[in-house]
Scaffold this motif. Structure first.
Motif, mmCIF file in Angstrom:
data_model
loop_
_atom_site.group_PDB
_atom_site.id
_atom_site.type_symbol
_atom_site.label_atom_id
_atom_site.label_comp_id
_atom_site.label_asym_id
_atom_site.label_seq_id
_atom_site.Cartn_x
_atom_site.Cartn_y
_atom_site.Cartn_z
ATOM 1 N N TYR A 325 0.829 -1.205 0.000
ATOM 2 C CA TYR A 325 0.000 0.000 0.000
ATOM 3 C C TYR A 325 0.862 1.253 0.000
ATOM 4 O O TYR A 325 0.599 2.209 -0.724
ATOM 5 N N GLU A 326 1.916 1.236 0.793
ATOM 6 C CA GLU A 326 2.769 2.416 0.924
ATOM 7 C C GLU A 326 3.543 2.725 -0.354
ATOM 8 O O GLU A 326 4.071 3.821 -0.521
ATOM 9 N N ASP A 327 3.619 1.764 -1.277
ATOM 10 C CA ASP A 327 4.285 2.037 -2.552
ATOM 11 C C ASP A 327 3.549 3.121 -3.341
ATOM 12 O O ASP A 327 4.176 3.858 -4.123
ATOM 13 N N PHE A 328 2.238 3.198 -3.166
ATOM 14 C CA PHE A 328 1.438 4.167 -3.908
ATOM 15 C C PHE A 328 0.795 5.223 -3.008
ATOM 16 O O PHE A 328 0.428 6.300 -3.490
ATOM 17 N N TYR A 329 0.654 4.915 -1.719
ATOM 18 C CA TYR A 329 0.031 5.850 -0.789
ATOM 19 C C TYR A 329 0.911 6.025 0.444
ATOM 20 O O TYR A 329 0.517 5.673 1.561
ATOM 21 N N PRO A 330 2.119 6.564 0.272
ATOM 22 C CA PRO A 330 3.011 6.726 1.434
ATOM 23 C C PRO A 330 2.437 7.717 2.447
ATOM 24 O O PRO A 330 1.901 8.766 2.085
ATOM 25 N N ASN A 331 2.526 7.338 3.712
ATOM 26 C CA ASN A 331 2.103 8.198 4.823
ATOM 27 C C ASN A 331 0.615 8.539 4.773
ATOM 28 O O ASN A 331 0.186 9.546 5.345
ATOM 29 N N GLU A 332 -0.182 7.718 4.093
ATOM 30 C CA GLU A 332 -1.625 7.940 4.050
ATOM 31 C C GLU A 332 -2.340 6.873 4.877
ATOM 32 O O GLU A 332 -1.826 5.774 5.089
ATOM 33 N N SER A 333 -3.520 7.222 5.353
ATOM 34 C CA SER A 333 -4.303 6.295 6.165
ATOM 35 C C SER A 333 -4.694 5.075 5.347
ATOM 36 O O SER A 333 -4.947 5.174 4.139
ATOM 37 N N LEU A 334 -4.750 3.920 6.018
ATOM 38 C CA LEU A 334 -5.142 2.689 5.344
ATOM 39 C C LEU A 334 -6.620 2.732 4.978
ATOM 40 O O LEU A 334 -7.414 3.434 5.609
ATOM 41 N N PRO A 335 -7.014 1.974 3.972
ATOM 42 C CA PRO A 335 -8.439 1.840 3.676
ATOM 43 C C PRO A 335 -9.182 1.268 4.886
ATOM 44 O O PRO A 335 -8.577 0.632 5.758
ATOM 45 N N PRO A 336 -10.474 1.509 4.979
ATOM 46 C CA PRO A 336 -11.237 0.967 6.111
ATOM 47 C C PRO A 336 -11.189 -0.550 6.131
ATOM 48 O O PRO A 336 -11.089 -1.196 5.078
ATOM 49 N N TYR A 337 -11.275 -1.102 7.331
ATOM 50 C CA TYR A 337 -11.249 -2.556 7.478
ATOM 51 C C TYR A 337 -12.485 -3.163 6.812
ATOM 52 O O TYR A 337 -13.463 -2.473 6.512
#
Length: 429
Positions: A325-337
């Motif tokens: 996930y961090e490869d494309f969204y670094p330092n961003e909140s994770l998608p909802p569970y």
């Protein structure tokens, strides 16, 4: 390290919910295909055990298609060589071990059903091999203006003939529950006996199996087609086989996708294109006649039997990729569970009027009805978060809290709700 807090039953209520929606019962709708044989025969150039599926069409009031049992199934090439398929389970016909077809041969599918009807396909050849040259992921915006990840395929063919492809995929991703707990329900007993009263017991103890990291797998369920017929070159560049929205939990941690490419001829492309149109039809009850979905299999010796399906030969290529996930969204909140993970306290599960006392360290409640707590545990719906620290403190009336445990939906605690805790053999960190 076993916790011996014991929770004994309390009354529960059930509510009858009446719907104001009138059930729709179709009238004068007949199955226009009326028990037709359905043939799913997709054979590749892989040196593997090949499988053909035979079923029958079924009516609205049936759940699953009935398998066609007892048939004789074979593929015959233009030199007379025969490859037999054997029924290994109802409706599934497999070759006896791995077989591989040759590109220079013509092949015909032949089926004899147990009612004596013969079905035969047109002669079909294997298309040439076209490899998936690159599989990549890019952050993009979809046509519906949704942010996400596009899974793109490239392939290269230097010949001048148009190519036709069908794609499938299998995606595998990590599931990490946000509220994993090293303790789990242990004893859930309806027959616990205490103080001359029947009681029901619940205890917790350390887990005996990991449940903090799992792997879930989804397969594509739509028809994905591509063609170079209208392209300037015979290469397929940046063809999108999958778009994953940025709010999709599947990409929250580490994600892998296996893309499968089937190179088939233009006749197969036409058939699967028609099948895709039917599957996307807005009208659930649109009349689909057998002639509207023209395959390459015909009935040889009956005027009343019908057949639907296609004998597809294709050359096969596949490629797998991984990303985080961090490869494309670094330092961003994770998608909802996957599900909501709000805390559930037992009072939310039980009606008013509950009465409990503590005798010799055991929680005793009035007997006489089922326990929603125990029923929820047995049904695999709730998991253990912790003990309610205020449970043993009586209120002003001398009664106890009704919540000996704090719980959440099981999937928030135990990842096995959504996948396997066994690491796939292809997985790479």
């Amino acid at each position: 390290m076993r916790k011996n807090l014991k929770w004994l039953t309390l009354p529960c209520l059930s509510l009858a919910i009446l719907s104001c929606v009138e059930e729709f019962e179709p009238e004068n709708i007949t199955d226009v295909l009326d028990g037709s044989l359905v043939v799913d025969a997709r054979i590749t150039d892989q040196n593997i055990q090949q499988t053909i599926f035979l079923t029958r069409t079924f009516s609205f009031d049936e759940i699953d298609p009935p398998p066609e049992i007892g048939a004789q199934v074979s593929i015959i090439d233009n030199l007379g060589k025969k490859i037999d398929f054997f029924e290994t389970q109802a409706g599934n016909y497999n070759t006896n071990g791995a077989v591989s077809l040759l590109q220079e041969r013509e092949y015909t599918l032949e089926i004899f059903t147990k009612d004596g009807v013969q079905y035969r396909s047109n002669k079909t050849t294997l298309p040439k091999q076209v490899e998936v040259s690159e599989l990549k992921a890019e952050r993009s915006i979809s046509n519906s203006n949704t942010d996400g990840i596009s899974i793109l395929v490239d392939n290269t063919d230097n010949t001048s003939s148009a190519n036709y492809f069908r794609y499938e995929y299998e995606e595998t991703y990590k599931v990490i529950p946000p509220d994993f707990n090293p303790f789990d329900w242990d004893e859930v007993d309806y027959d616990f006996f205490c103080e001359d009263d029947d009681g029901w017991e619940v205890t917790v103890s350390p887990r005996d199996e990991p449940a903090n990291i799992c792997f879930a797998t989804n397969k594509s369920n739509s028809i994905i087609l591509a063609s170079t017929a209208n392209l300037a070159s015979n290469n397929l560049d940046d063809f999108e086989v999958r778009f994953i929205g940025s709010d999709n939990y599947a990409i929250s941690h580490r994600y892998s996708i296996l893309v499968k490419q089937y190179h088939h001829d233009n006749h197969a492309a036409s058939f699967f294109g028609s099948l895709e149109d039917f599957s996307n039809s807005e009208s659930l009850f649109s009349n689909v006649q057998t002639g509207q979905l023209e395959g390459n299999i015909t009935v040889e010796n009956s005027d009343i039997a019908n057949v639907i399906g296609y004998f597809e030969l294709s050359s096969y290529s596949e490629k797998r990729m991984f990303f985080n996930y961090e490869d494309f969204y670094p330092n961003e909140s994770l998608p909802p569970y996957i599900i909501s993970c709000n805390v559930i306290r037992e009072p939310a599960l039980y009606p008013d009027g509950f009465h409990s006392t503590v005798i010799d360290g055991k929680v005793i409640v009035d007997r006489g009805s089922n326990s929603p707590l125990i029923e929820g545990i047995i049904a695999g719906q709730i998991g253990y978060i912790g003990d309610n620290e205020n449970f043993f403190e009586p209120d002003a009336n001398g009664e106890l809290s009704r919540a000996p445990f704090l719980v959440k939906p099981l999937g928030c605690i135990d990842c096995r709700t959504f996948g396997s805790n066994k690491t796939p053999n292809f997985w790479i960190e």
